[in-house]
Design a protein around this motif. Structure first.
Motif, short mmCIF file in Angstrom:
data_model
loop_
_atom_site.label_atom_id
_atom_site.label_comp_id
_atom_site.label_asym_id
_atom_site.label_seq_id
_atom_site.Cartn_x
_atom_site.Cartn_y
_atom_site.Cartn_z
N ILE A 1 -13.78 25.54 -9.59
CA ILE A 1 -13.34 26.21 -8.35
C ILE A 1 -13.39 27.71 -8.60
CG2 ILE A 1 -11.48 26.56 -6.69
CD1 ILE A 1 -10.42 23.77 -7.39
N PHE B 1 -16.99 18.58 -7.46
CA PHE B 1 -17.32 19.95 -7.90
C PHE B 1 -16.98 20.11 -9.39
CE2 PHE B 1 -16.73 20.64 -3.31
CZ PHE B 1 -17.95 21.23 -3.04
N VAL C 1 -17.22 25.27 -6.13
CA VAL C 1 -16.89 25.58 -4.73
C VAL C 1 -16.13 26.91 -4.73
CG1 VAL C 1 -14.80 24.11 -4.82
CG2 VAL C 1 -15.75 24.81 -2.61
N GLN C 2 -16.54 27.79 -3.82
CA GLN C 2 -15.82 29.06 -3.76
C GLN C 2 -14.85 29.08 -2.58
OE1 GLN C 2 -17.35 33.00 -2.43
NE2 GLN C 2 -17.05 33.58 -4.56
N THR D 1 -21.11 27.16 -3.97
CA THR D 1 -21.22 27.10 -2.50
C THR D 1 -20.98 28.48 -1.93
OG1 THR D 1 -18.84 26.79 -2.14
CG2 THR D 1 -20.17 24.79 -2.47
N VAL E 1 -10.36 19.91 -2.63
CA VAL E 1 -11.72 19.98 -3.20
C VAL E 1 -11.81 19.32 -4.57
CG1 VAL E 1 -12.34 22.06 -1.91
CG2 VAL E 1 -11.42 22.30 -4.24
N VAL F 1 -15.63 29.33 1.30
CA VAL F 1 -15.00 28.39 2.24
C VAL F 1 -13.54 28.84 2.39
CG1 VAL F 1 -14.46 25.97 2.69
CG2 VAL F 1 -16.47 26.54 1.30
N LEU G 1 -18.44 21.89 2.51
CA LEU G 1 -18.25 21.30 1.17
C LEU G 1 -19.35 20.30 0.83
CD1 LEU G 1 -14.41 20.61 1.40
CD2 LEU G 1 -15.53 22.56 0.32
#
Ligand code: FMN
Length: 294
Positions: free
Chosen positions: A63, A60, A38-39, A8, A55, A11, A27
């Protein structure tokens, strides 16, 4: 197209921990994007602890922690590439995330803050000790921003000092440059950013034969249509064509007649306009193909 995973956009960990709706909206992903990481970005380990918990249950695959963003607004707060000048905090953030998730944790870095402040040789080991499973390196210093050539020897130095896999990143504008980046750095993987805009086939070429990176005219048109359909599910109509125009410009380049068609693409405002552009695009790509076969 063959990519192993996608990530992503960044965030804010602080946004998630204070339950900001805007941060939570980032998200959202489509099942076809899986596996997706997800970043998170930020500067306070406590925010990352909460964000990691939030998250972790959302599907996901990993991370990623941003320690590479060069933007002033971000580094001013001690986030992004500013963390490369504050290794204790970066280490605490990696620890905070890995102790609050069972997902793999990765870290995205640059080669350092500046040529005078490269990342220390011990950094990959520290990140690994705190729980990182892999490191992605954009081969530039923060002071380079996005200018100059990617610093392959600096990526190679990090690869040499890392007990965990390193993913090389920077300037993979075509499949051949991308393959050279892997070869010359010895990296375990490759991350493609801008080179995938308007050219998702780069992943097909990297995972298959290099010539697979060059699509047939009909494939270009059908991928744009598919992208338009997916975008229209997410983006309200009043923003859709604005964003679509920007995307179209990434596809329309590198062939005779492209500049005229690009001009037309900047006026696309409806599905009919898009159909006209795609019809013309396919014609021009076919002509270009005939020319290169002659
Ligand atoms: C418009 C734009 C947005 C970006 N956003 C992010 C981001 O959210 N997180 C991140 O780690 N890198 C981000 N990057 C950096 C890219 O991931 C990548 O490191 C950089 O563009 C160099 O790779 P490339 O030459 O393959 O694009 C962004 C780059 C651009 C141009």
């Amino acid at each position: 197209m063959g990519a192993t995973a996608v990530v992503t956009e960044m965030v804010a960990a602080a946004g998630l921990s204070r339950r900001s709706v805007k941060s939570h909206k980032l998200l959202c992903f489509h099942v076809e994007e899986e596996p997706i990481g997800v970043q998170l970005f930020g500067s306070r380990p406590k925010d990352f602890e909460e964000a990691a918990e939030i998250v972790s249950g959302l599907g996901f695959a990993f991370i990623d922690i941003n320690a590479g963003c060069p933007v002033k607004k971000v580094v001013r707060n001690g986030s992004g590439s500013a963390l490369l000048r504050n290794i204790p905090t970066l280490a605490a953030i990696v620890r905070a995330v890995s102790s609050h998730t069972s997902l793999p944790v990765t870290v995205k870095i640059r080669t350092g803050w500046s040529p005078a402040e490269p990342v220390p040789e011990c950094l990959p080991g520290i990140l690994a000790d705190e729980g990182a499973a892999a490191i992605a390196v954009h081969g530039r210093y923060r002071t380079d921003m996005f200018s100059g050539k990617v610093r392959k020897s600096e990526i190679e130095r990090i690869v040499r000092n890392s007990p965990i896999p390193v993913i090389a990143n920077g300037d993979s504008e075509n499949v051949f440059v991308a393959l050279d980046l892997i070869d010359s750095t010895g990296a375990a993987g490759l991350m493609v950013g801008r080179g995938a805009l308007g050219n998702p086939w780069i992943f097909r070429g990297l995972t298959g034969k290099p010539e697979d990176a060059f699509p047939l005219p009909g494939e270009v048109v059908s991928v744009i249509q598919q992208q338009y359909e997916m975008m229209s599910e997410y983006i309200p109509e009043n923003h859709l064509y604005h964003i679509l125009r920007g995307q179209l410009l990434h596809y329309i380049k590198g062939f005779r007649g492209a500049s005229e068609l690009r001009r037309k693409a900047t006026g696309v405002d409806s599905m009919e306009d898009l159909s006209d552009i795609l019809y013309e695009l396919e014609q021009l790509l076919n002509l270009e193909r005939q020319r290169s076969n002659d």
